[in-house]
Structures are given as C-alpha cells and as structure tokens.
Design a protein around this motif. Structure first.
Motif, PDB file in Angstrom:
ATOM      1  N   VAL A 185      82.727   6.823 -30.528  1.00 18.51           N
ATOM      2  CA  VAL A 185      82.698   5.829 -31.613  1.00 18.51           C
ATOM      3  C   VAL A 185      82.846   4.433 -30.994  1.00 18.51           C
ATOM      4  CG1 VAL A 185      83.729   5.071 -33.789  1.00 18.51           C
ATOM      5  CG2 VAL A 185      83.858   7.490 -33.141  1.00 18.51           C
ATOM      6  N   GLY A 186      81.974   3.517 -31.409  1.00 20.03           N
ATOM      7  CA  GLY A 186      82.101   2.127 -30.960  1.00 20.03           C
ATOM      8  C   GLY A 186      81.257   1.772 -29.753  1.00 20.03           C
ATOM      9  N   THR A 187      80.417   2.735 -29.333  1.00 20.91           N
ATOM     10  CA  THR A 187      79.587   2.564 -28.134  1.00 20.91           C
ATOM     11  C   THR A 187      78.662   1.356 -28.270  1.00 20.91           C
ATOM     12  OG1 THR A 187      79.516   4.961 -28.272  1.00 20.91           O
ATOM     13  CG2 THR A 187      78.217   3.948 -26.543  1.00 20.91           C
ATOM     14  N   ARG A 188      78.475   0.657 -27.169  1.00 27.67           N
ATOM     15  CA  ARG A 188      77.562  -0.497 -27.171  1.00 27.67           C
ATOM     16  C   ARG A 188      77.361  -0.952 -25.725  1.00 27.67           C
ATOM     17  NH1 ARG A 188      82.774  -2.025 -28.243  1.00 27.67           N
ATOM     18  NH2 ARG A 188      83.533  -3.866 -27.124  1.00 27.67           N
ATOM     19  N   GLY A 189      76.516  -1.949 -25.576  1.00 28.25           N
ATOM     20  CA  GLY A 189      76.377  -2.593 -24.273  1.00 28.25           C
ATOM     21  C   GLY A 189      75.357  -1.927 -23.381  1.00 28.25           C
ATOM     22  N   PRO A 190      74.990  -2.626 -22.313  1.00 25.72           N
ATOM     23  CA  PRO A 190      73.963  -2.118 -21.408  1.00 25.72           C
ATOM     24  C   PRO A 190      74.387  -0.847 -20.684  1.00 25.72           C
ATOM     25  CG  PRO A 190      74.436  -4.458 -21.002  1.00 25.72           C
ATOM     26  CD  PRO A 190      75.493  -3.957 -21.921  1.00 25.72           C
ATOM     27  N   LEU A 191      73.380   0.005 -20.419  1.00 27.27           N
ATOM     28  CA  LEU A 191      73.610   1.234 -19.664  1.00 27.27           C
ATOM     29  C   LEU A 191      72.865   1.119 -18.336  1.00 27.27           C
ATOM     30  CD1 LEU A 191      73.090   3.736 -22.621  1.00 27.27           C
ATOM     31  CD2 LEU A 191      75.260   2.927 -21.658  1.00 27.27           C
ATOM     32  N   TYR A 192      73.029   2.136 -17.477  1.00 24.67           N
ATOM     33  CA  TYR A 192      72.294   2.119 -16.212  1.00 24.67           C
ATOM     34  C   TYR A 192      70.835   2.479 -16.457  1.00 24.67           C
ATOM     35  CZ  TYR A 192      76.918   1.721 -14.293  1.00 24.67           C
ATOM     36  OH  TYR A 192      78.174   1.270 -14.020  1.00 24.67           O
ATOM     37  N   ALA A 193      70.605   3.451 -17.356  1.00 19.93           N
ATOM     38  CA  ALA A 193      69.242   3.902 -17.673  1.00 19.93           C
ATOM     39  C   ALA A 193      69.297   4.698 -18.970  1.00 19.93           C
ATOM     40  CB  ALA A 193      68.709   4.780 -16.549  1.00 19.93           C
ATOM     41  N   GLU A 194      68.125   4.936 -19.564  1.00 22.25           N
ATOM     42  CA  GLU A 194      68.053   5.712 -20.803  1.00 22.25           C
ATOM     43  C   GLU A 194      68.598   7.130 -20.595  1.00 22.25           C
ATOM     44  OE1 GLU A 194      64.102   5.693 -22.386  1.00 22.25           O
ATOM     45  OE2 GLU A 194      64.719   6.706 -24.245  1.00 22.25           O
ATOM     46  N   LYS A 195      68.456   7.610 -19.359  1.00 22.83           N
ATOM     47  CA  LYS A 195      68.947   8.948 -19.002  1.00 22.83           C
ATOM     48  C   LYS A 195      70.442   9.122 -19.322  1.00 22.83           C
ATOM     49  CE  LYS A 195      69.308  11.863 -14.833  1.00 22.83           C
ATOM     50  NZ  LYS A 195      70.774  11.954 -14.785  1.00 22.83           N
ATOM     51  N   ASP A 196      71.200   8.039 -19.241  1.00 25.35           N
ATOM     52  CA  ASP A 196      72.638   8.134 -19.561  1.00 25.35           C
ATOM     53  C   ASP A 196      72.827   8.737 -20.945  1.00 25.35           C
ATOM     54  OD1 ASP A 196      72.770   6.722 -17.214  1.00 25.35           O
ATOM     55  OD2 ASP A 196      73.599   4.887 -18.094  1.00 25.35           O
ATOM     56  N   LEU A 197      71.982   8.290 -21.897  1.00 25.94           N
ATOM     57  CA  LEU A 197      72.089   8.789 -23.275  1.00 25.94           C
ATOM     58  C   LEU A 197      71.601  10.231 -23.383  1.00 25.94           C
ATOM     59  CD1 LEU A 197      70.871   5.629 -25.243  1.00 25.94           C
ATOM     60  CD2 LEU A 197      73.193   6.574 -25.188  1.00 25.94           C
ATOM     61  N   ASP A 198      70.530  10.567 -22.641  1.00 25.65           N
ATOM     62  CA  ASP A 198      70.017  11.948 -22.663  1.00 25.65           C
ATOM     63  C   ASP A 198      71.068  12.915 -22.117  1.00 25.65           C
ATOM     64  OD1 ASP A 198      67.676  10.770 -23.500  1.00 25.65           O
ATOM     65  OD2 ASP A 198      66.774  10.772 -21.490  1.00 25.65           O
ATOM     66  N   ASP A 199      71.654  12.545 -20.977  1.00 22.58           N
ATOM     67  CA  ASP A 199      72.699  13.398 -20.375  1.00 22.58           C
ATOM     68  C   ASP A 199      73.851  13.582 -21.353  1.00 22.58           C
ATOM     69  OD1 ASP A 199      71.196  13.398 -18.099  1.00 22.58           O
ATOM     70  OD2 ASP A 199      72.586  12.198 -16.888  1.00 22.58           O
ATOM     71  N   ASP A 200      74.245  12.479 -21.956  1.00 24.03           N
ATOM     72  CA  ASP A 200      75.392  12.491 -22.870  1.00 24.03           C
ATOM     73  C   ASP A 200      75.129  13.429 -24.050  1.00 24.03           C
ATOM     74  OD1 ASP A 200      77.991  10.865 -23.495  1.00 24.03           O
ATOM     75  OD2 ASP A 200      76.853  10.916 -25.370  1.00 24.03           O
ATOM     76  N   LYS A 201      73.915  13.330 -24.585  1.00 20.61           N
ATOM     77  CA  LYS A 201      73.531  14.175 -25.725  1.00 20.61           C
ATOM     78  C   LYS A 201      73.541  15.637 -25.322  1.00 20.61           C
ATOM     79  CE  LYS A 201      70.171  14.031 -29.434  1.00 20.61           C
ATOM     80  NZ  LYS A 201      68.973  13.371 -29.933  1.00 20.61           N
ATOM     81  N   ARG A 202      73.016  15.917 -24.133  1.00 23.03           N
ATOM     82  CA  ARG A 202      72.986  17.302 -23.653  1.00 23.03           C
ATOM     83  C   ARG A 202      74.394  17.872 -23.516  1.00 23.03           C
ATOM     84  NH1 ARG A 202      70.952  16.817 -18.769  1.00 23.03           N
ATOM     85  NH2 ARG A 202      69.250  15.515 -19.502  1.00 23.03           N
ATOM     86  N   MET A 203      75.352  17.021 -23.200  1.00 21.45           N
ATOM     87  CA  MET A 203      76.745  17.496 -23.106  1.00 21.45           C
ATOM     88  C   MET A 203      77.329  17.803 -24.480  1.00 21.45           C
ATOM     89  SD  MET A 203      78.336  15.023 -20.172  1.00 21.45           S
ATOM     90  CE  MET A 203      77.045  14.039 -19.433  1.00 21.45           C
ATOM     91  N   GLY A 204      76.662  17.347 -25.535  1.00 22.47           N
ATOM     92  CA  GLY A 204      77.124  17.691 -26.893  1.00 22.47           C
ATOM     93  C   GLY A 204      77.680  16.539 -27.693  1.00 22.47           C
TER      94      GLY A 204
END
Ligand code: ALG
Ligand code: ZN
Ligand code: ZN
Length: 315
Positions: A185-204
């Motif tokens: 909750v509250g996530t924002r700001g630049p990431l290293y790459a779009e993959k960060d979000l894909d990995d995160d989603k895969r973790m559940g």
C-alpha cells in the motif's frame, strides 16, 4: 486478570520528565509479562542510501511522550485493557548483517514465546525479515500488508541478500508469507525496470499505489484490503516513507507523492477487528527530521498498532 500497569501519570509527573519508554509505559522487566510489547531494533546496516535509522527507536520513544491513554477513533484505552510494556532494544551486531538478522529472529521468538504480541520500531526495513520469521514460527505463513513507497521485493544489492530493499522477496522464498494474502500500500516512485512489477506480481503481491489511495479513497481501499486478508493471521509492516516527505522527511529513501499521515492512520483504523499478530514501524532516520515531524507520525502509527492489537480478542 490483574489490572495492567499503565504509563506514568502525566498529571503528576510532567510528560517531559524522566526516561523515555514508549508512551511512558513500564519496562517489560518491571511487569514481568506483557500482552503487547514495544521493542526497538536500532539497526541500519542494510540501507542503500541515507543511513541513520539506527537512531529511530530512541527518537520515536521521545516523540511518544505526548500520547494519551484513550483512543477515541477506535474507542479503546489500550494500556488499560492490555498490559503493554516497553521491552527495550534488541542489541544486534552493526557490522555483520547475517548475524544481526539471526539475533533479531531469536530475540523476537523469545519475546513472543508466551503469547506476547510485538510492535517493533526500526531500524531499517531489513529487520522485517527476521520479525516475519518469528511470526510465522508461531502462526504459520502470515498475511502481510506492507505500507511503503517501495516494493522491497528486489533480489540483491551489491550481491547482498539481506538489505532494506529485499526482505519480502526473501520472505516469499522462505515460505513464511501466505501468498494468497499479500499487498503493498502506498507504492510510488521510479523503479529499476518494468520487470520489478512483474516479479512482484508473480510473488503474489497486490498493489494499492499512493495514487490509488487518493483516487479511490480510504474506505474503498480498506474494503479491498479486508477482503484480501480475511481472518488470516496478519502482519503489518509500515515503512514510514509510505508518507509523503512533507509528512515524514526523516527517512533514508524519500519519494515524492506519498500518503498523508491522516490517510495512513485511517487505513490502519479500518483494519480493526482483523487478526493482527504483529507489526513494525521502520525507516525513521531522525537526522533528516525536522521538529520531530517523522518521529511524531511514527509514534502515532505505533499507538494505533497497539490499539489494534488491544482490540484483537485473540491477543
Ligand atoms: N525500504 C526502503 N526504505 N527503501 C528501499 C529502497 C531500495 C533502493 O535503494 O532501491
Ligand atoms: Zn520504503
Ligand atoms: Zn521499505
């Protein structure tokens, strides 16, 4: 149940006098056993940017002197209905992260062995991993609501596995989280790459961004979170940088566009009645703070967490 021993009475001893335990509560060794204990973890060897969260526990205790015993929004006097005490700090090695992680896990397990629930004050976010291990030892894999500007599910930094940007990936790998019931909750700001979000989603993980809180509003967000976690044993990990730097300048990796302290407190209050088993408030770095803005916010967050635990009839 004998009547809990509460905080020092501020109408007799001015609240600015005497040593600072959290909310001027008794020390754990003064009461023997507590239903809820506040414990500090002055550890910040896991940070990727500004250091200083090792001074978080003492700053939050100082800022907590003004807290009062009755919580009107939750209609509870947490220190009267439960024995709440300050367990002091977990002394961990500032030069050896692996050893520190072990020390924190052992201390948290020892403190919770007789049913005491912990509200931990960090320290950087590395400390969440050993705290989750200790919680999962007692309750099995736990649901997690993670309030943070950051995902903290990255893999390694400079090859290091235990850092403040990686605790929740390690926790998923270790099987100590209930992957049906995870959200940031509250996530924002630049990431290293779009993959960060894909990995995160895969973790559940589900993601409620800071912008979602603004657009959908607190009540709708609370409904969605409650549905996701249900009645599962729940751990709350609150990185104070979930707040906008205007509300929490004293932190190591600030990101613009965050929650207000009012939004955070209201979301937490919306979780009353859930099965909270433990919580932490981390990443307060007092050297970057002004007028105790950040440590006051963190002390109120900790007070709300204690109040939620006091309302949980299972604790
Ligand atoms: N957990 C906190 N506060 N920050 C993680 C930031 C990791 C990074 O430097 O990318
Ligand atoms: Zn963060
Ligand atoms: Zn974090």
């Amino acid at each position: 149940m004998t009547k809990p021993r509460g905080p020092v009475d501020s109408s007799r001893v001015p609240r600015f006098a005497g040593p600072a335990t959290f909310a001027r509560l008794p020390r754990l060794d003064e009461v023997g056993r507590a239903d809820v204990a506040v414990v500090g973890v002055p550890f910040d060897a896991g940070v990727s940017y500004r250091p200083g969260a090792r001074f978080g526990p003492s700053a939050v205790r100082e800022a907590s002197r003004l807290l009062r015993p009755y919580h009107p929004a939750l209609d509870v006097s947490p220190f009267a209905v439960r024995q709440v005490a300050d367990a002091g700090d977990i002394a961990c090695n500032p030069f050896d992260i692996n050893e520190a992680v072990e020390t924190i896990e052992e201390a948290a397990s020892r403190l919770t062995a007789d049913g005491t629930r912990l509200v931990t004050i960090g320290g950087d976010h590395t400390v969440a991993l050993p705290l989750l291990r200790a919680a999962a030892r007692l309750h099995g894999p736990v649901a997690l609501l993670h309030f943070d500007a950051h995902l903290d599910t990255w893999d390694t930094y400079f090859g290091a596995e235990y850092t403040h940007g990686t605790p929740f990936r390690r926790a998923v790998e270790e099987g100590i989280l209930d992957t049906e019931a995870l959200a940031h909750v509250g996530t924002r700001g630049p990431l290293y790459a779009e993959k960060d979000l894909d990995d995160d989603k895969r973790m559940g993980f589900g993601v409620v961004t800071s912008a979602d809180v603004m657009r959908r509003g607190v009540d709708e967000v609370v409904d969605a979170l409650r549905q996701r976690i249900g009645d599962r044993p729940l751990y709350l990990s609150i990185d104070i940088d979930v707040l906008d730097p205007a509300h929490a300048p004293g932190t190591g990796t600030p990101e613009a566009g965050g929650l207000t302290s009012r939004e955070l407190l209201e979301i937490l209050r919306g979780l009353a009645g859930g099965n909270l088993v433990g919580a932490d408030v981390v990443e307060v770095a007092p050297a970057y703070d002004h007028a105790e803005i950040t440590s006051v916010a963190a002390s109120h967050v900790a007070y709300d967490l204690i109040s939620l635990l006091a309302l949980n009839e299972r604790s």
